[in-house]
Scaffold this motif. Structure first.
Motif, PDB file in Angstrom:
ATOM      1  N   ALA A 139      39.713   7.106  19.943  1.00  0.00           N
ATOM      2  CA  ALA A 139      40.327   6.909  21.397  1.00  0.00           C
ATOM      3  C   ALA A 139      39.920   5.509  21.942  1.00  0.00           C
ATOM      4  CB  ALA A 139      39.988   8.136  22.164  1.00  0.00           C
ATOM      5  N   GLN A 140      38.587   5.279  21.806  1.00  0.00           N
ATOM      6  CA  GLN A 140      37.966   4.140  22.398  1.00  0.00           C
ATOM      7  C   GLN A 140      38.649   2.770  21.662  1.00  0.00           C
ATOM      8  OE1 GLN A 140      35.951   3.541  24.965  1.00  0.00           O
ATOM      9  NE2 GLN A 140      35.874   6.095  25.275  1.00  0.00           N
ATOM     10  N   TRP A 141      39.164   2.926  20.262  1.00  0.00           N
ATOM     11  CA  TRP A 141      39.523   1.748  19.676  1.00  0.00           C
ATOM     12  C   TRP A 141      41.053   1.621  20.084  1.00  0.00           C
ATOM     13  CZ3 TRP A 141      40.292   2.709  13.481  1.00  0.00           C
ATOM     14  CH2 TRP A 141      40.839   1.723  13.090  1.00  0.00           C
ATOM     15  N   VAL A 142      41.719   2.919  20.306  1.00  0.00           N
ATOM     16  CA  VAL A 142      43.174   2.728  20.589  1.00  0.00           C
ATOM     17  C   VAL A 142      43.175   2.140  21.932  1.00  0.00           C
ATOM     18  CG1 VAL A 142      45.103   4.255  21.502  1.00  0.00           C
ATOM     19  CG2 VAL A 142      44.008   4.705  19.307  1.00  0.00           C
ATOM     20  N   GLN A 143      42.396   2.611  22.926  1.00  0.00           N
ATOM     21  CA  GLN A 143      42.566   1.989  24.268  1.00  0.00           C
ATOM     22  C   GLN A 143      42.033   0.526  24.344  1.00  0.00           C
ATOM     23  OE1 GLN A 143      40.557   4.590  27.696  1.00  0.00           O
ATOM     24  NE2 GLN A 143      39.816   5.586  25.858  1.00  0.00           N
ATOM     25  N   ALA A 144      41.305   0.156  23.395  1.00  0.00           N
ATOM     26  CA  ALA A 144      40.720  -1.438  23.310  1.00  0.00           C
ATOM     27  C   ALA A 144      42.266  -2.190  22.796  1.00  0.00           C
ATOM     28  CB  ALA A 144      39.730  -1.560  22.132  1.00  0.00           C
ATOM     29  N   MET A 145      42.842  -1.800  21.914  1.00  0.00           N
ATOM     30  CA  MET A 145      44.039  -2.415  21.293  1.00  0.00           C
ATOM     31  C   MET A 145      45.051  -2.119  22.343  1.00  0.00           C
ATOM     32  SD  MET A 145      43.078  -3.157  18.435  1.00  0.00           S
ATOM     33  CE  MET A 145      44.518  -3.754  17.204  1.00  0.00           C
ATOM     34  N   SER A 146      45.409  -1.380  23.319  1.00  0.00           N
ATOM     35  CA  SER A 146      46.473  -1.451  24.350  1.00  0.00           C
ATOM     36  C   SER A 146      45.969  -1.969  25.275  1.00  0.00           C
ATOM     37  CB  SER A 146      46.242   0.231  24.899  1.00  0.00           C
ATOM     38  OG  SER A 146      47.334   0.244  25.983  1.00  0.00           O
ATOM     39  N   LEU A 147      44.700  -2.378  25.795  1.00  0.00           N
ATOM     40  CA  LEU A 147      44.253  -3.177  26.989  1.00  0.00           C
ATOM     41  C   LEU A 147      44.437  -4.596  26.431  1.00  0.00           C
ATOM     42  CD1 LEU A 147      40.939  -1.219  28.053  1.00  0.00           C
ATOM     43  CD2 LEU A 147      42.969  -1.904  29.631  1.00  0.00           C
ATOM     44  N   ARG A 148      44.073  -5.157  25.097  1.00  0.00           N
ATOM     45  CA  ARG A 148      44.197  -6.050  24.672  1.00  0.00           C
ATOM     46  C   ARG A 148      45.725  -6.739  24.776  1.00  0.00           C
ATOM     47  NH1 ARG A 148      43.941  -8.323  18.639  1.00  0.00           N
ATOM     48  NH2 ARG A 148      44.951 -10.443  18.709  1.00  0.00           N
ATOM     49  N   LEU A 149      46.649  -5.833  24.360  1.00  0.00           N
ATOM     50  CA  LEU A 149      47.929  -6.132  24.500  1.00  0.00           C
ATOM     51  C   LEU A 149      48.262  -6.332  26.132  1.00  0.00           C
ATOM     52  CD1 LEU A 149      49.634  -3.566  22.060  1.00  0.00           C
ATOM     53  CD2 LEU A 149      49.412  -6.212  21.782  1.00  0.00           C
ATOM     54  N   GLY A 186      46.565  -7.922  28.149  1.00  0.00           N
ATOM     55  CA  GLY A 186      45.677  -9.097  28.556  1.00  0.00           C
ATOM     56  C   GLY A 186      44.503  -8.876  29.424  1.00  0.00           C
ATOM     57  N   GLU A 187      44.106  -7.652  29.059  1.00  0.00           N
ATOM     58  CA  GLU A 187      42.804  -7.070  30.035  1.00  0.00           C
ATOM     59  C   GLU A 187      41.473  -7.188  28.839  1.00  0.00           C
ATOM     60  OE1 GLU A 187      42.330  -6.282  32.970  1.00  0.00           O
ATOM     61  OE2 GLU A 187      44.376  -5.889  33.495  1.00  0.00           O
ATOM     62  N   ILE A 188      41.229  -8.553  28.586  1.00  0.00           N
ATOM     63  CA  ILE A 188      40.322  -8.949  27.273  1.00  0.00           C
ATOM     64  C   ILE A 188      39.100  -8.315  27.678  1.00  0.00           C
ATOM     65  CG2 ILE A 188      39.494 -10.630  25.879  1.00  0.00           C
ATOM     66  CD1 ILE A 188      42.531 -10.470  25.733  1.00  0.00           C
TER      67      ILE A 188
END
Length: 664
Positions: free
Chosen positions: A431-441, A443-445
């Motif tokens: 879940a943390q991984w998925v949120q990280a990838m979504s935030l990256r897309l 632009g929330e680096i």
């Protein structure tokens, strides 16, 4: 019997449970492709070409890493190809097939239980099977069809076996019908190897075996030919499987994301899973698409849940052994133990610790237990209980049906599964991984980095997660940190093409050119195309001052068509340094055509000016400030989406990481 459930013709009862099975999954009809559906069906060339029978029947289940993962399921791949041909790849065809096949399986459960416990108890047990929420993943997700078809083959064989006249004798027509059903089951799901054990258990339930030396001898004599035919079928299947797997029957790495299932802690974690199996059967309120950390945390020592799992295992085993004397109690335990044991990791790793889909066939044990309990309770039931029991059953069935109905849309597509995972289990590392990838897309680096760090703290041993984290670190300009993650990923799972080729990129970005060449050679060994590896070779050779080798590699690389604009620019630079500026100019035109924005086109134009101005010379010092590409390797390539859950353990090699976008 408990008379509040009216007696009806068996055909009517079978129709009712089938209608319930269809109704509760009606909203899954609109689902699309989710998770493994994408790899096994949508993007699988074998499924899209029904005429390609050789590849359908003589290649591993997974389109890549198939031999490593150790799965061979040609029958279900063939059935997917048939459905693709019928509907042209339309998702509704597959979902309609799942819903209909599940209804048929429910009818077979009813018929089997009717032979063992009577009409009304069988109806009650089959109704629970029809609406049980643990089946949602199987019916609402396309690749769950493998579980349904395998169950149909097993249940069909059980019905053939239990439908014979009284006694131990088995006619040749029945024996011969068992063979193709067993072969279909094996070719759809390997765990159905336990079918012979189920047939023997059913004979004890039907009191066909007299518990005396003479009776046991007569039974063994009658079953010998049947068991021989089934053993021969299994041997033939294993022989083909051995050939397809290139000399391996089990595969070499069934659980690349779960090293705790292939190391010394496998048994401990298998025992830890048993309480979860029981919870999912009896209390399926909390469900998950993924039972990896921290939905269930792996264990490395004896803990209370491990002890509970061991007690459950021992208890069910003892009950199963009591089947000849107490069939109503022993048979549900025997069915559960026989069907769960091959998907429990106790004897070999299967690629998941817990997965709801693996409980489809074992859940027949729950239906059998309910049927036998209903039959046993009826004679002694008070009038009040006779009125109350059907009402309690109706409430329980309604609650399960609602839970199933609500869960179905969670399998609409892969993003829907991820959203459900984050909603229901935000503490899980995926879940943390998925949120990280979504935030990256988005632009929330900085936020993406925080979620990556949290996922890493929860569970740092998933090789694909480490590779995705490394791609993110490359994209935000932290190549040294990326190397650390990629080296960990490589140590856990060294045969993933994307990890190896990305590690080569990362080594180049950190100036470790000899290490980069070592990874390039490893990538070529794993089958990465020369169009990709020669580009990396050219840069590494250039950085090491091996101009002739760099030039030769560049000439091979430019014949490829899958490089990014920046890699084409590197190739042009190598050609110019090698003394062939006239060859560099058309390469730069290709780079310009691939440039995604004005900034990239400006870099290409600057390289072209540098070629014209003589910045890159075959003789003399290496290019310095006049080189717009600079001395540091830059990479377009960070994977944009988290790898799929459960069986999807790596991205397809057809999508090299150097082409996914992003800039170092």
């Amino acid at each position: 019997m408990i008379h509040r459930i009216p007696r009806a013709h068996p055909a009517v009862l079978a129709a009712v449970v089938a209608i319930a099975a269809v109704a509760v999954y009606a909203n899954a009809f609109a689902n699309g492709f989710a998770l493994d559906d994408v790899f096994i069906i949508l993007n699988n060339p074998r499924v899209r070409d029904l005429t390609n029978l050789r590849d359908i029947w003589l290649t591993p289940y997974w389109p890549w890493s198939g031999r490593e993962l150790g799965l061979y399921r040609p029958a279900i791949i063939f059935l997917y190809a048939v459905q693709w041909a019928i509907g042209g790849g339309a998702p509704w065809v597959f979902h309609a097939a799942n819903i209909v096949l599940n209804a048929v399986a429910t009818i077979l459960v009813f018929v089997l239980l009717r032979r063992l416990a009577g009409d009304v108890p069988a109806f009650v047990g089959a109704l629970v099977f029809a609406v049980h929420p643990v089946h949602t993943e199987v019916v609402a997700n396309m690749v769950g069809q493998a579980e349904i078809v395998a169950a149909l083959a097993v249940l069909g064989a059980c019905l053939i076996h239990t439908g014979r006249p009284d006694g131990v004798g088995i006619s040749w027509p029945r024996r011969l019908l068992l063979v193709p059903l067993f072969l279909l089951a094996l070719s759809t799901k390997e765990s159905t190897v336990v079918l012979p054990g189920l047939l023997v258990a059913l004979d004890f339930v039907q009191r066909r075996v007299k518990l005396s030396p003479d009776g046991l001898a007569r039974y063994a004599d009658a079953m010998l030919m049947t068991l021989f035919l089934l053993a021969a079928t299994l041997a033939a299947y294993l022989l083909v499987r051995f050939h397809v797997m290139s000399g391996s029957v089990m595969g070499v790495d069934a659980a690349p994301a779960m090293p705790y299932l292939r190391e010394e802690y496998r048994i401990l974690n298998a025992l830890r899973a048993f309480p979860e199996f029981i919870r999912l059967l009896f209390f399926p309120q909390e469900l998950a698409a993924d039972y990896l950390p921290a939905v269930i945390m792996p264990v490395d020592d004896v803990r209370p849940m491990v002890i509970l799992g061991a007690l459950l295992l021992a208890g069910f085993t003892l009950l199963a052994l009591a089947t000849p004397w107490l069939p109503a109690v022993g048979f549900p335990a025997a069915w559960f133990m026989l069907t769960i044991i091959t998907v429990s990791n106790l004897f070999f790793p299967i690629g998941v610790l817990v997965a709801e889909r693996t409980l489809y066939l074992p859940s027949v044990a729950l239906s059998a237990a309910i049927a036998f309990a209903w039959r046993a309770a009826a004679p002694a039931a008070s009038p009040a209980m006779r009125r109350l029991a059907p009402a309690m059953l109706a409430v329980a069935v309604a609650l399960m049906a609602v839970r199933t109905w609500v869960r179905n849309p969670d399998w609409y597509d892969t993003p829907a599964v991820y959203r459900a995972l984050v909603r229901d289990h935000p503490h899980a590392y995926r879940a943390q991984w998925v949120q990280a990838m979504s935030l990256r897309l988005q632009g929330e680096i900085e936020l993406a980095d925080e979620h990556f760090k949290m996922a890493y703290r929860i569970y740092p041993r998933d090789s694909q997660f480490l590779a995705d984290y490394a791609n993110f670190l490359l994209a935000i300009g932290r190549p040294h940190d990326a190397v650390t993650m990629l080296e960990q990923s490589y140590s856990l799972h060294p045969n993933v093409q994307n990890t190896v080729i990305t590690l080569a990129h990362a080594y180049l970005a950190t100036g470790r050119n000899e290490d980069a060449l070592r990874m390039v050679r490893e990538a070529e060994r794993l089958g990465v195309g020369r169009a990709s590896t020669m580009a990396l070779r050219a840069y590494a050779y250039h950085a090491l001052g091996r101009t002739e080798l760099a030039l030769a590699a560049a000439r091979v690389a430019v014949k490829g068509s899958r490089m990014t604009w920046r890699m084409w620019s590197y190739m042009a630079r190598n050609l110019a340094i090698g003394g062939f500026p006239e060859e560099a100019l058309p390469v730069l035109r290709t780079a310009r055509s691939l440039a995604p924005d004005s900034a990239a086109r400006a870099v290409v134009a600057a390289v072209e000016r540098a070629v014209h101005d003589g910045c890159y010379r075959a003789a003399g010092p290496a290019p310095g400030a006049c080189d717009p590409l600079g001395p540091t390797f830059q990479l377009e390539g960070a994977a944009q989406n988290a790898s799929a859950l459960q069986n999807a353990t790596a991205r397809p090699p057809e999508t090299p990481p150097a082409e996914a976008g992003g800039t170092l």
